[in-house]
Design a protein around this motif. Structure first.
Motif, short mmCIF file in Angstrom:
data_model
loop_
_atom_site.label_atom_id
_atom_site.label_comp_id
_atom_site.label_asym_id
_atom_site.label_seq_id
_atom_site.Cartn_x
_atom_site.Cartn_y
_atom_site.Cartn_z
N THR A 18 0.81 -1.22 0.00
CA THR A 18 0.00 0.00 0.00
C THR A 18 0.84 1.27 0.00
O THR A 18 0.63 2.18 -0.81
CB THR A 18 -0.95 0.00 1.21
N ASP A 19 1.81 1.35 0.91
CA ASP A 19 2.60 2.59 1.03
C ASP A 19 3.49 2.80 -0.19
O ASP A 19 3.60 3.92 -0.72
CB ASP A 19 3.44 2.55 2.30
N GLY A 26 -3.90 -5.84 0.11
CA GLY A 26 -2.91 -4.91 0.62
C GLY A 26 -1.48 -5.24 0.28
O GLY A 26 -0.57 -4.49 0.65
N PRO A 53 -2.25 -3.43 -4.77
CA PRO A 53 -1.93 -2.01 -4.97
C PRO A 53 -0.75 -1.79 -5.89
O PRO A 53 -0.70 -0.80 -6.64
CB PRO A 53 -1.63 -1.51 -3.55
#
Length: 280
Positions: free
Chosen positions: A9-10, A257, A261
């Motif tokens: 995600t990040d 997750g 992404p």
């Protein structure tokens, strides 16, 4: 749980933010907003959700979206004609055909109708050849996203034994080619592989892309293995039995997750790459 999570995600958010900066620069320099065209055949709810998600992420990245929705009874010829129109349209820089397509359609023929310069999902044979030969070109979005995630978590690939479970032309096969290019020793496993659990136990890196919920069990894994779950099944379940695998693996991707992404982020990044190449 002993495994560290490989969260996509990040990193994906960073990639999208950088793509947005580049998209803004393209628009400022050329007066043109990078554009991703999505093609959806039929009304499968999951596919429609994926397309909406990609369109929403495109907007966040400053990338214009064009949506083509065709009825479920569309023929191969009709779909190919629509894709060729997009390929010839100078206002479209990237093309995504949402897959799978209905059974009556020749999916490979539809993929090959995409202009290779607009193949931002990395599904054409030319893109596969670029991955296999290490040439510049678009990466298949999910395998390319997986490689970026492995790099982010400093997973050593040189000399490692990687087992790819699944041999689809847009996931398993290109994932193996990209791992090979990183000097891993790659074994492809599939539905006819004998003694699959024993084979997987020899792997330093496992890529699960088989399309069956909870297929890979914890006792299949070598202690300390790196496990990438590229599957997504009903109920937010991957191809790996997460709870079991997390007790054995050193690193593991969650579902959702993890890989998901990264797939979208690479798709958007490559759309800006395509726009830059076509305009510059």
């Amino acid at each position: 749980m002993t495994a560290e999570l490989m969260i996509g995600t990040d990193l994906a958010a960073e990639m999208v933010a950088k793509a947005a900066e580049r998209a803004a620069a393209v628009q400022e320099k050329y007066g043109v907003q990078p554009c991703l065209a999505t093609v959806l055949v039929g009304d499968d709810p999951a596919s429609a959700t994926y397309v909406r998600m990609k369109q929403n992420r495109s907007k966040k990245a400053g990338i214009a979206s064009r949506s083509v929705v065709l009825p479920a009874e569309t023929t191969t010829e009709e779909l190919v004609a629509e894709i060729r129109k997009l390929s010839e349209d100078p206002e479209v820089h990237g093309i995504l055909l949402q897959h799978p397509v209905p059974a009556q359609i020749d999916e490979r023929a539809a993929f090959e109708a995409i202009d290779p310069g607009k193949d931002v999902d990395g599904v054409t044979m030319l893109s596969f050849a670029a991955m296999a030969f290490g040439d510049p070109g678009f990466r298949s979005a999910t395998p390319g996203g997986i490689m970026r995630l492995l790099a982010e978590y400093d997973v050593p690939l040189e000399g490692a034994h990687a087992v790819v479970i699944g041999r689809s032309p847009i996931l398993g096969k290109p994932a193996g080619m990209l791992l090979l290019a990183s000097n891993a020793t790659v074994t492809y496993a599939h539905s006819r592989t004998r003694d699959l659990p024993e084979l997987v136990r020899t792997a330093d890196v496992v890529i699960a892309a088989v399309g069956k919920a909870n297929f890979v069990r914890g006792d299949w894994l070598k202690p300390g293995a790196v496990v990438v779950d590229a599957g997504y099944n009903e109920g937010n379940v991957g191809d790996v039995h997460f709870e079991e695998a997390a007790e054995v693996a050193r690193l593991i991707t969650p579902v959702p997750g993890g890989v998901g992404p990264m797939t979208i982020a690479l798709l958007l990044e490559q759309t800006v790459d395509a726009a830059e190449a076509q305009l510059g």
